[in-house]
Design a protein around this motif. Structure first.
Motif, PDB file in Angstrom:
ATOM      1  N   SER A  25       0.852  -1.188   0.000  1.00  0.00           N
ATOM      2  CA  SER A  25       0.000   0.000   0.000  1.00  0.00           C
ATOM      3  C   SER A  25       0.888   1.238   0.000  1.00  0.00           C
ATOM      4  CB  SER A  25      -0.901   0.013   1.236  1.00  0.00           C
ATOM      5  OG  SER A  25      -0.203   0.479   2.372  1.00  0.00           O
TER       6      SER A  25
ATOM      7  N   GLY B  71      -2.975   1.829  -3.384  1.00  0.00           N
ATOM      8  CA  GLY B  71      -3.999   1.668  -2.358  1.00  0.00           C
ATOM      9  C   GLY B  71      -3.599   2.224  -1.013  1.00  0.00           C
TER      10      GLY B  71
ATOM     11  N   ASP C 193      -5.094  -4.572   2.563  1.00  0.00           N
ATOM     12  CA  ASP C 193      -6.175  -5.228   1.820  1.00  0.00           C
ATOM     13  C   ASP C 193      -6.215  -4.742   0.367  1.00  0.00           C
ATOM     14  OD1 ASP C 193      -6.911  -6.684   4.031  1.00  0.00           O
ATOM     15  OD2 ASP C 193      -8.483  -5.297   4.657  1.00  0.00           O
ATOM     16  N   ASP C 194      -5.961  -3.433   0.166  1.00  0.00           N
ATOM     17  CA  ASP C 194      -5.889  -2.896  -1.202  1.00  0.00           C
ATOM     18  C   ASP C 194      -4.731  -3.541  -1.962  1.00  0.00           C
ATOM     19  OD1 ASP C 194      -8.007  -1.236  -0.647  1.00  0.00           O
ATOM     20  OD2 ASP C 194      -6.782   0.548  -0.305  1.00  0.00           O
TER      21      ASP C 194
ATOM     22  N   GLU D  32      -5.590  -6.967  -3.181  1.00  0.00           N
ATOM     23  CA  GLU D  32      -6.418  -6.990  -4.398  1.00  0.00           C
ATOM     24  C   GLU D  32      -5.563  -6.773  -5.646  1.00  0.00           C
ATOM     25  OE1 GLU D  32      -9.575  -7.847  -4.613  1.00  0.00           O
ATOM     26  OE2 GLU D  32      -9.505  -8.208  -2.439  1.00  0.00           O
TER      27      GLU D  32
END
Length: 331
Positions: free
Chosen positions: A103, A125, A129-130, A133
């Motif tokens: 991130s 991101g 979690d970003d 993805e």
């Protein structure tokens, strides 16, 4: 595969597999902390691991288990820093292509450490979690093998080798204090200690500002937690709503998860420097931060605390040290 398949045998196999790649780290007494608490306090110095954190163990076990075809195509990781660095290091040693997704919150010094080992770093991101993805898409597009930071049996088994070392170094251990983020470290070590003796108490520690595993355990299922700035930046990130292993293992083997403030983490960093002459990152300092609170009623008599990493932003750390280095401001 379930958590039951992460057996003690698998952890011993991991220990043999990674022996040439990792360092057996010392477990040293902390006389100052022992005096404070009136109990034997030992510190497992994973901050002295080859890549500066325990993450090397799980990464090494995972990469050394790849097939020749997987090695030829390359690997992919998402990380808040230390896992990416560990994967990049092992991949470099094995001559494997490595891509790490981060991130935009990950500090530049952590990015530089990964690039030093030849990793291709992609930053997008606002959270881990970003980054996950982004990694999923890249992995599919480029046919790379994902090396997860915690929720993977091979990674958990690799981290569990610390538990084997601790039992060999101090067979009388009755309490473990361990940082908790995604749970791979806590799950792996706790699996070993609780298998050896179910009466061993395992105390997990995280930071107050965004403790994903803490809130997930309280809720009874994996939940999302908004990331916030913390000195313990390596503990940031979610545990994954599709978590398959670490959530249930932490729920089963970790007796409690305690939280510490940013100020308390600062004091943990200072304690390590003043009493042991080492610089540790905030994620490692949560162990000392919680011990400094003096909650002796939760401890046995033979305690091991994990100092999980030493990959620090030196400017940040020396700023902290300079604010406390008066004789009147010892923690």
């Amino acid at each position: 595969m379930s958590q039951a398949d992460i057996t003690l045998r698998k952890i011993f196999q991991a220990q043999k597999r990674i022996a040439g790649m990792v360092r057996l780290t010392p477990l040293v007494e902390s006389p100052s902390m022992s005096d404070r608490l009136g109990k034997s306090i030992l510190l497992k110095l994973e901050c002295l691991q080859k890549t500066g954190s325990f993450k090397l163990r799980g990464a090494a076990n995972a990469l050394l288990s790849l097939s020749d075809v997987q090695k030829e195509k390359g690997v992919l990781a998402f990380s808040t820093g230390n896992h990416g660095r560990a994967v990049a290091y092992v991949a470099d040693r094995l001559g494997i292509k490595c891509v790490v997704c981060l991130s935009e919150r990950v500090p530049e010094y952590r990015v530089a450490a990964m690039e030093k080992f030849g990793a291709i770093v992609v930053q997008k991101g606002k959270s881990q979690d970003d980054a996950y993805e982004v990694a999923l898409k890249l992995g599919k597009d480029e046919n790379l093998t994902m090396i997860k930071p915690f929720d993977d049996p091979l990674v958990i088994a690799g981290q569990g080798t610390i538990g084997l070392e601790i039992l060999n170094q101090v067979p009388t251990i009755d309490t473990l204090v361990v940082p908790v983020s995604g749970g791979g470290l806590a799950a792996g070590i706790a699996k070993v200690l609780k298998t050896a003796d179910p009466s061993v108490k395992v105390i997990g520690v995280s930071m107050e500002c965004a403790p994903a595993m803490y809130h997930s355990i309280k809720t009874g299922k994996p939940v999302e937690v908004e990331e916030k700035d913390s000195l313990a930046d390596a503990l940031l990130g979610g545990i994954g709503l599709d978590n398959q292993f670490t959530f249930s293992m932490v729920e089963k083997y970790v007796d409690t998860i305690e939280l510490v403030t940013e100020k308390e983490i600062e004091k943990g960093i200072l304690f390590a420097y003043q009493n042991h002459g080492i610089l540790i990152e905030g994620a490692a300092a949560v162990t000392l931060a919680w011990l400094l609170k003096g909650q002796t009623d939760m401890l046995g008599n033979h305690i091991a605390g994990i100092l999980s990493g030493g990959n620090v932003d030196t400017n940040l750390i020396f700023n902290i040290l300079s604010r406390y280095m008066s004789p009147k401001k010892n923690p």
